[in-house]
Design a protein around this motif. Structure first.
Motif, PDB file in Angstrom:
ATOM      1  N   GLY A  66       0.930  -0.525  -5.357  1.00  0.00           N
ATOM      2  CA  GLY A  66       2.174  -1.250  -4.530  1.00  0.00           C
ATOM      3  C   GLY A  66       1.559  -1.646  -3.419  1.00  0.00           C
ATOM      4  O   GLY A  66       2.260  -2.092  -2.290  1.00  0.00           O
ATOM      5  N   GLN A  67       0.341  -2.240  -3.225  1.00  0.00           N
ATOM      6  CA  GLN A  67      -0.269  -2.891  -1.976  1.00  0.00           C
ATOM      7  C   GLN A  67      -0.227  -4.337  -2.224  1.00  0.00           C
ATOM      8  O   GLN A  67      -0.410  -4.813  -3.323  1.00  0.00           O
ATOM      9  N   LEU A  68      -0.896  -5.217  -1.249  1.00  0.00           N
ATOM     10  CA  LEU A  68      -1.110  -6.536  -1.524  1.00  0.00           C
ATOM     11  C   LEU A  68      -2.290  -6.734  -2.456  1.00  0.00           C
ATOM     12  O   LEU A  68      -3.305  -6.025  -1.939  1.00  0.00           O
ATOM     13  N   LYS A  69      -2.269  -7.549  -3.145  1.00  0.00           N
ATOM     14  CA  LYS A  69      -3.380  -7.933  -4.059  1.00  0.00           C
ATOM     15  C   LYS A  69      -4.314  -8.899  -2.972  1.00  0.00           C
ATOM     16  O   LYS A  69      -3.839  -9.192  -1.945  1.00  0.00           O
ATOM     17  N   ASP A  70      -5.611  -8.760  -3.100  1.00  0.00           N
ATOM     18  CA  ASP A  70      -6.627  -9.405  -2.257  1.00  0.00           C
ATOM     19  C   ASP A  70      -6.107 -10.864  -1.740  1.00  0.00           C
ATOM     20  O   ASP A  70      -6.135 -11.284  -0.871  1.00  0.00           O
ATOM     21  N   THR A  71      -5.932 -11.649  -2.928  1.00  0.00           N
ATOM     22  CA  THR A  71      -5.556 -13.136  -2.320  1.00  0.00           C
ATOM     23  C   THR A  71      -4.280 -12.919  -1.592  1.00  0.00           C
ATOM     24  O   THR A  71      -4.369 -13.693  -0.505  1.00  0.00           O
ATOM     25  N   ALA A  72      -3.378 -12.143  -1.684  1.00  0.00           N
ATOM     26  CA  ALA A  72      -2.402 -12.050  -0.634  1.00  0.00           C
ATOM     27  C   ALA A  72      -2.650 -11.793   0.688  1.00  0.00           C
ATOM     28  O   ALA A  72      -2.291 -12.160   1.576  1.00  0.00           O
TER      29      ALA A  72
END
Length: 215
Positions: A66-72
């Protein structure tokens, strides 16, 4: 058949949407984290959205936690990203880069790729890509569990052989994304159909619009 998305799971709705809205171009995005590690990941929620100035958008979902992906996370931290387009010769490398590598490990090395410097950004591009778009973040739009990142294209990189007279792009055949989870398509089967004007349509379809011949 009618399918009400409110009566189905997010997974079902994702399956329906990604199998219906096809084909979709693939944004192979390079971004950089605070430690300088170059991240590379593919996204098919991607398209051009404006031309003056040129803007593109990518939509990035949350990871399994549920966290930001690395790209984001990288885009939000730096305000920069590069969209590299995927052609068939790069498919295997793209598929490798879709794996869940840890943030401190670059997918480029695992995929056997190299970087090339951008002109206006600190984020590099994929040297092997025929087309890359340097993007500076314009805005972020939260949409449910996704975030849409709208980027202004500040530099186009194109292989010389692709650019014809008057900036016509010739011989460029990126891959497209079809249904989830793993269906793709080629874009080599094409046809040309020039648009017609309303006057031309009337002439072809409304006999009253055709001027009478001189008697």
């Amino acid at each position: 058949m009618q399918i009400d998305p409110s009566r189905h799971s997010a997974a079902d709705n994702y399956k329906l949407l990604t199998n219906i809205v096809v084909p979709r171009p693939i944004a192979w995005v390079t971004s950089v984290n605070a430690a300088g590690t170059v991240n590379l990941a593919p996204f098919s929620f991607f398209n051009a959205v404006a031309s003056n100035p040129p803007y593109v958008m990518i939509s990035v979902g949350s990871n399994d936690a549920g966290q930001l992906k690395d790209t984001a996370a990288n885009i939000e931290a730096t305000g920069e990203f590069v969209v590299n387009m995927v052609t068939e010769d790069l498919f295997a490398a793209m598929n490798i880069s879709a794996a869940d590598f840890p943030p401190d490990q670059s997918e480029l090395a695992a995929a056997g790729l190299t970087t090339a410097p951008s002109v206006h950004l600190q984020v590099p591009r994929v040297a092997e890509a025929q087309v890359s778009l340097e993007c500076r973040l314009h805005s972020t739009i939260p949409l449910g569990t996704n975030k849409v990142y709208v980027g202004e294209v500040v530099m186009f990189h194109l292989a010389d052989q692709l650019v014809g007279p008057r900036l016509h792009i010739e011989g460029f055949a990126p891959l497209g994304r079809l249904g989830s989870p793993s269906v793709y398509c080629r874009t080599t089967d094409r046809f040309n159909a020039p648009r017609i004007s309303y006057a031309q349509w009337r002439e072809q379809n409304d006999p009253a619009a055709v001027p009478a011949e001189n008697s």
